[in-house]
Design a protein around this motif. Structure first.
Motif, PDB file in Angstrom:
ATOM      1  N   ASP A 140      11.340  20.043 -26.741  1.00  0.00           N
ATOM      2  CA  ASP A 140      10.329  20.265 -25.714  1.00  0.00           C
ATOM      3  C   ASP A 140       9.151  19.308 -25.753  1.00  0.00           C
ATOM      4  OD1 ASP A 140       9.011  21.326 -27.979  1.00  0.00           O
ATOM      5  OD2 ASP A 140       9.671  23.337 -27.466  1.00  0.00           O
TER       6      ASP A 140
ATOM      7  N   GLN B 285      17.731  18.993 -14.342  1.00  0.00           N
ATOM      8  CA  GLN B 285      18.120  20.157 -15.115  1.00  0.00           C
ATOM      9  C   GLN B 285      19.623  20.311 -15.073  1.00  0.00           C
ATOM     10  OE1 GLN B 285      15.878  23.701 -14.354  1.00  0.00           O
ATOM     11  NE2 GLN B 285      17.123  24.928 -15.724  1.00  0.00           N
TER      12      GLN B 285
ATOM     13  N   LEU C 291      17.098  16.411 -23.113  1.00  0.00           N
ATOM     14  CA  LEU C 291      15.941  17.137 -23.638  1.00  0.00           C
ATOM     15  C   LEU C 291      16.175  18.622 -23.424  1.00  0.00           C
ATOM     16  CD1 LEU C 291      14.464  14.474 -21.830  1.00  0.00           C
ATOM     17  CD2 LEU C 291      13.257  14.928 -23.940  1.00  0.00           C
TER      18      LEU C 291
ATOM     19  N   LYS D  35       9.838  16.297 -23.350  1.00  0.00           N
ATOM     20  CA  LYS D  35      10.012  16.456 -21.902  1.00  0.00           C
ATOM     21  C   LYS D  35       8.654  16.411 -21.213  1.00  0.00           C
ATOM     22  CE  LYS D  35      11.703  18.961 -18.033  1.00  0.00           C
ATOM     23  NZ  LYS D  35      10.454  18.938 -17.273  1.00  0.00           N
TER      24      LYS D  35
ATOM     25  N   PHE E  55      13.777  13.801 -14.620  1.00  0.00           N
ATOM     26  CA  PHE E  55      14.460  14.856 -15.377  1.00  0.00           C
ATOM     27  C   PHE E  55      15.316  15.667 -14.419  1.00  0.00           C
ATOM     28  CE2 PHE E  55      10.522  14.272 -17.886  1.00  0.00           C
ATOM     29  CZ  PHE E  55      11.104  13.923 -19.094  1.00  0.00           C
TER      30      PHE E  55
ATOM     31  N   PHE F 160      17.948  19.277 -19.967  1.00  0.00           N
ATOM     32  CA  PHE F 160      17.668  18.266 -18.948  1.00  0.00           C
ATOM     33  C   PHE F 160      18.252  16.941 -19.391  1.00  0.00           C
ATOM     34  CE2 PHE F 160      14.419  21.442 -18.587  1.00  0.00           C
ATOM     35  CZ  PHE F 160      14.150  21.533 -17.233  1.00  0.00           C
TER      36      PHE F 160
ATOM     37  N   TYR G 164       6.500  13.106 -27.122  1.00  0.00           N
ATOM     38  CA  TYR G 164       6.816  11.967 -26.266  1.00  0.00           C
ATOM     39  C   TYR G 164       6.106  10.692 -26.688  1.00  0.00           C
ATOM     40  CZ  TYR G 164       2.359  12.567 -23.840  1.00  0.00           C
ATOM     41  OH  TYR G 164       1.034  12.652 -23.549  1.00  0.00           O
TER      42      TYR G 164
END
Length: 169
Positions: A38, A166, A58, A41, A164, A157, A15
């Motif tokens: 990952d 899902q 993501l 996120k 976020f 997501f 990130y």
């Protein structure tokens, strides 16, 4: 990248790098889809990228966190840190990894002449013997050291309205 006119840009990283990247991407190509794994996120991605994070996709491996161990861990984690248990990926997994290593160390570490001595071969053997109902799910290792304790589905997501959401697991 702009000349290639991609439909989607996949970002492989974390990130902290994805935040300035998506800001630059949106400045040049507003409508291109953004997909990352990952390491992106994380609530800090949304905070740092702001409106430029909107619509980003993501994906990440996501154990089904439903067990008592996860609830206990998550409640304590939030109480002690003030951070949501799902604000960043791998929080439960990191806790479980530390638990596995510490338990193995307790069995193999020895004190000799005032120094801690750890036989790495014995440590690895002890780790491989581990079976644990951890915060991230069942943990059991095969001969290569791979966790074969349970299946890990993948979740998708999308950033919607600054959060976020899902989409799929």
């Amino acid at each position: 990248m702009k000349n290639a006119k991609p439909d989607l840009v996949y970002f492989s990283g974390f990130y902290s790098e994805a935040t300035p990247f998506i800001k630059q991407l949106r400045a040049e190509m507003k409508d291109v889809k953004f997909l990352a794994g990952d390491g992106v996120k994380n609530d800090e991605f949304i905070k740092g990228a702001g409106a430029d994070a909107e619509g980003a996709y993501l994906s990440l491996p996501s154990p089904v966190y439903t067990g008592e161990a996860y609830k206990t861990f998550g409640d304590l984690f939030e109480k002690e840190t003030g951070i949501k248990r799902d604000a960043s990926p791998f929080v439960a997994e990191a806790y479980d990894a530390a638990t596995v290593i510490i338990r193995a160390l307790e069995k193999v570490a020895q004190e000799k002449d005032g120094k801690l001595v750890i036989d790495l071969k014995k440590l690895n053997e002890e780790i491989r013997k581990t079976e644990l109902d951890g915060a991230s799910g069942k943990i059991k290792f095969d001969a290569r050291g791979e966790n074969v304790g349970g299946e890990t589905p993948v979740s998708l997501f999308q950033v919607k309205n600054g959060a976020f959401e899902q989409l799929k697991q």
